[in-house]
Design an enzyme around this catalytic site. Sequence first.
Site, PDB file in Angstrom:
ATOM      1  N   THR A 253      39.411 -10.214  -6.019  1.00  0.00           N
ATOM      2  CA  THR A 253      39.622  -8.912  -5.389  1.00  0.00           C
ATOM      3  C   THR A 253      39.319  -7.785  -6.355  1.00  0.00           C
ATOM      4  O   THR A 253      38.565  -6.850  -6.034  1.00  0.00           O
ATOM      5  CB  THR A 253      41.068  -8.797  -4.880  1.00  0.00           C
ATOM      6  OG1 THR A 253      41.300  -9.796  -3.881  1.00  0.00           O
ATOM      7  CG2 THR A 253      41.345  -7.427  -4.292  1.00  0.00           C
ATOM      8  N   SER A 254      39.871  -7.860  -7.538  1.00  0.00           N
ATOM      9  CA  SER A 254      39.666  -6.808  -8.528  1.00  0.00           C
ATOM     10  C   SER A 254      38.188  -6.653  -8.880  1.00  0.00           C
ATOM     11  O   SER A 254      37.656  -5.535  -8.940  1.00  0.00           O
ATOM     12  CB  SER A 254      40.480  -7.123  -9.791  1.00  0.00           C
ATOM     13  OG  SER A 254      40.241  -6.175 -10.801  1.00  0.00           O
TER      14      SER A 254
ATOM     15  N   GLY B 203      41.055 -14.316  -3.676  1.00  0.00           N
ATOM     16  CA  GLY B 203      41.795 -14.516  -4.916  1.00  0.00           C
ATOM     17  C   GLY B 203      42.053 -13.195  -5.623  1.00  0.00           C
ATOM     18  O   GLY B 203      41.407 -12.177  -5.341  1.00  0.00           O
ATOM     19  N   CYS B 204      42.993 -13.199  -6.549  1.00  0.00           N
ATOM     20  CA  CYS B 204      43.402 -11.950  -7.208  1.00  0.00           C
ATOM     21  C   CYS B 204      42.309 -11.395  -8.118  1.00  0.00           C
ATOM     22  O   CYS B 204      41.920 -10.229  -7.997  1.00  0.00           O
ATOM     23  CB  CYS B 204      44.708 -12.155  -7.968  1.00  0.00           C
ATOM     24  SG  CYS B 204      44.748 -13.560  -9.085  1.00  0.00           S
ATOM     25  N   PHE B 205      41.781 -12.215  -9.038  1.00  0.00           N
ATOM     26  CA  PHE B 205      40.681 -11.745  -9.874  1.00  0.00           C
ATOM     27  C   PHE B 205      39.470 -11.392  -9.012  1.00  0.00           C
ATOM     28  O   PHE B 205      38.774 -10.402  -9.258  1.00  0.00           O
ATOM     29  CB  PHE B 205      40.286 -12.807 -10.905  1.00  0.00           C
ATOM     30  CG  PHE B 205      40.793 -12.535 -12.290  1.00  0.00           C
ATOM     31  CD1 PHE B 205      40.664 -11.291 -12.883  1.00  0.00           C
ATOM     32  CD2 PHE B 205      41.400 -13.543 -13.029  1.00  0.00           C
ATOM     33  CE1 PHE B 205      41.124 -11.047 -14.168  1.00  0.00           C
ATOM     34  CE2 PHE B 205      41.867 -13.315 -14.315  1.00  0.00           C
ATOM     35  CZ  PHE B 205      41.729 -12.055 -14.891  1.00  0.00           C
TER      36      PHE B 205
END
Length: 321
Positions: free
Chosen positions: A135-136, A131-133
């Site tokens: 990953t960050s 997921g995007c969050f």
Amino acid sequence: MIKVGIIGAAGYTAGELMRILINHPCATILFAQSTSHAGEPVWKAHHDLLGETTLTFSADAPVEAVDVIFLCMGHGKSRDYVESLPKTFNGKIIDLSNDYRLQDTADGFVYGLPEAFRSDIKSATKIANPGCFATSIQLALLPMAKLDKLPEIHITGVTGSTGAGQKPSDTTHFSWRDNNMSVYKAFTHQHLGEVNETLKRLAPSYEGEMNFVPMRGNYSRGIISSVYFNTDMTEEEAVEVYKSYYKDEPFVHVVDFNPDLKMVVNTNKCVLYVKKYGKKLHVISMIDNLVKGASGQATQNMNLLFGLPENTGLNIKPTGF
């Protein structure tokens, strides 16, 4: 050439994926499936692709003709689709939903965070794209996880409206989002599960104490994760740990100044800034939620699956001012 098929090709992540893959030197898109847009040129849904491709959306998905399929459908739909695939399909699968990210429901899918699990990805046939969050946040914590030095963690994250997908809602349409911010899913965000699983795999003593407050930003794309925790390291020691961990990573950059989103938007980069305040180590992590947080990372995983340098086709530039 790697022959590619895209399922659910009308959404934001599929549009980004096509933008990347039509310029990829070792891949060609054989079909872009979308039931709702079948027969239309892909640029009708993805306006930035006008003049870039002659692809049209197809209702059918001839999966046996491709080497890899990307699943860009909504969360909860990938599992049904995978179970419906013909037994003769022997291509690779990269899923951009959250259906296979957790270990107890992975069903043979490998979690596709290259900076942590590159060797597993290379030998896999099915990838669950992070997921995007997630990953960050994970990129902000991996170096400390490797040292097994993760105490209680505090995170505030802000994401652009594209992170919520293409379908409009009360909290994504322009007139609500503009000049506005709000907290959502405080301490309960769905990406916490995959983050905690990664950290526990890498850091045996980590107890899963993570306090995450996500926010909706009044912009289209990009994620800022502000992460902090206690450490007895000096700032110099911590910076060296991060630089050492990422020294050979093509997309992660540790900088010595306070970064901004325009450094990463429209790229597959993650920019990290590490600073010590008293006992707290503060790590800022920035990515583009649609690229490094989704389609760019999916392409990076495809490159690994097929033995290509993982930055192949991903030399895309930031938007600047």
